[in-house]
Design an enzyme around this catalytic site. Sequence first.
Site, PDB file in Angstrom:
ATOM      1  N   SER A   1       1.826   1.587   4.095  1.00 16.42           N
ATOM      2  CA  SER A   1       2.453   0.412   4.696  1.00 16.42           C
ATOM      3  C   SER A   1       2.314  -0.793   3.779  1.00 16.42           C
ATOM      4  O   SER A   1       1.489  -0.810   2.861  1.00 16.42           O
ATOM      5  CB  SER A   1       1.830   0.105   6.066  1.00 16.42           C
ATOM      6  OG  SER A   1       0.458  -0.228   5.927  1.00 16.42           O
ATOM      7  N   ILE A   2       3.137  -1.801   4.050  1.00 19.31           N
ATOM      8  CA  ILE A   2       3.109  -3.066   3.317  1.00 19.31           C
ATOM      9  C   ILE A   2       2.736  -4.152   4.312  1.00 19.31           C
ATOM     10  O   ILE A   2       3.444  -4.368   5.301  1.00 19.31           O
ATOM     11  CB  ILE A   2       4.467  -3.373   2.674  1.00 19.31           C
ATOM     12  CG1 ILE A   2       4.888  -2.221   1.745  1.00 19.31           C
ATOM     13  CG2 ILE A   2       4.417  -4.694   1.904  1.00 19.31           C
ATOM     14  CD1 ILE A   2       6.323  -2.314   1.271  1.00 19.31           C
ATOM     15  N   ALA A   3       1.609  -4.806   4.079  1.00 19.73           N
ATOM     16  CA  ALA A   3       1.115  -5.830   4.998  1.00 19.73           C
ATOM     17  C   ALA A   3       1.493  -7.217   4.497  1.00 19.73           C
ATOM     18  O   ALA A   3       1.422  -7.504   3.298  1.00 19.73           O
ATOM     19  CB  ALA A   3      -0.398  -5.724   5.152  1.00 19.73           C
TER      20      ALA A   3
ATOM     21  N   ASP B   1      -6.397  -3.407  -4.379  1.00 17.98           N
ATOM     22  CA  ASP B   1      -6.783  -3.545  -2.978  1.00 17.98           C
ATOM     23  C   ASP B   1      -8.289  -3.395  -2.801  1.00 17.98           C
ATOM     24  O   ASP B   1      -8.912  -4.159  -2.046  1.00 17.98           O
ATOM     25  CB  ASP B   1      -6.022  -2.541  -2.106  1.00 17.98           C
ATOM     26  CG  ASP B   1      -6.115  -1.112  -2.609  1.00 17.98           C
ATOM     27  OD1 ASP B   1      -6.580  -0.894  -3.748  1.00 17.98           O
ATOM     28  OD2 ASP B   1      -5.716  -0.199  -1.858  1.00 17.98           O
TER      29      ASP B   1
ATOM     30  N   ASP C   1     -13.009   1.193   3.702  1.00 14.27           N
ATOM     31  CA  ASP C   1     -11.611   0.901   4.036  1.00 14.27           C
ATOM     32  C   ASP C   1     -10.921   2.211   4.391  1.00 14.27           C
ATOM     33  O   ASP C   1     -10.754   3.091   3.551  1.00 14.27           O
ATOM     34  CB  ASP C   1     -10.925   0.241   2.838  1.00 14.27           C
ATOM     35  CG  ASP C   1      -9.507  -0.239   3.152  1.00 14.27           C
ATOM     36  OD1 ASP C   1      -8.936   0.212   4.164  1.00 14.27           O
ATOM     37  OD2 ASP C   1      -8.964  -1.051   2.388  1.00 14.27           O
TER      38      ASP C   1
ATOM     39  N   GLY D   1       0.811  -1.205   0.000  1.00 12.86           N
ATOM     40  CA  GLY D   1       0.000   0.000   0.000  1.00 12.86           C
ATOM     41  C   GLY D   1       0.843   1.252   0.000  1.00 12.86           C
ATOM     42  O   GLY D   1       2.077   1.196   0.060  1.00 12.86           O
ATOM     43  N   ASN D   2       0.183   2.399  -0.037  1.00 12.93           N
ATOM     44  CA  ASN D   2       0.892   3.674  -0.105  1.00 12.93           C
ATOM     45  C   ASN D   2       1.590   4.041   1.194  1.00 12.93           C
ATOM     46  O   ASN D   2       2.618   4.719   1.177  1.00 12.93           O
ATOM     47  CB  ASN D   2      -0.088   4.789  -0.486  1.00 12.93           C
ATOM     48  CG  ASN D   2      -0.561   4.673  -1.917  1.00 12.93           C
ATOM     49  OD1 ASN D   2       0.224   4.761  -2.845  1.00 12.93           O
ATOM     50  ND2 ASN D   2      -1.853   4.455  -2.097  1.00 12.93           N
TER      51      ASN D   2
END
EC number: 2.7.1.33
Length: 262
Positions: A17-19, A111, A132, A14-15
């Site tokens: 964070s990276i999950a 997403d 979201d 994501g912009n």
Amino acid sequence: MNKSLLSELIIDIGNTSIAFALFEDNKVNLFIKMKTNLMLSYDEVYSFFKENFDFNVNQVFISSVVPVLNKIFENIIFSFFKIKPLFISFDLNYDLTFNPYGSGKFLLGSDVFANLVAAIENYSLENVLVADLGTACTIFAVSRQDGILGGLINSGPLINFNSLLDNAYLLNKFPISTPTNLLERTTSGSVNSGLFYQYKYLIEGVYHDIKKIYKRGFNLIITGGNANLLLPLIEVEFIFNIHLTVEGIRILGNSIVVKFVN
């Protein structure tokens, strides 16, 4: 963690964070994040993998809204797990229990697409509104009968908060929190109230309006990293699922229809 256990690793780039989610026996057994950085190096990401992923996987599915990072993750995953990850997107062919494009195909972030697929596939629901709250606030509706109906995209809570701080000279940074009252008597309290009540009214307003527009009931599902501070304010029935996006990515990854060319 047992290195011999085969698992599915889901990555949501994501912009902000990276999950990373590890699925075992159809359940999320590990869920961690790293901060998104457009300048992330191969060595930085590899070190993160080495520190956190002491296991084998047989599948890796990725959703990314930051394409500049895709190649780094593809290379590291191949180097680390010796497999090539599958990138999901709205325009691939999937074998699902419903047709997401019943109302027509249109450009959609992977997403958001994953959220809407998970909302229908994971729940016995006919019509769903998914909110979201992440870097952006996305509110999209989907129907088992008609597919994806469309939605709204707004800036997320932290974007709004930081924008206000950047443009209000006398406003100092402070921790954001769930407001205790609609009308507050301090500057920080009033900012908190304005910050979160706007999303309460936005989500609830869209929820009530689409029921009138489509003349049918909708279930509300809320997800996103910034949602926890908003949940106490929501006054309509809802489902909260912090893993909704990674669940949708996993469903899509396992549903990709591969076309063989002779």
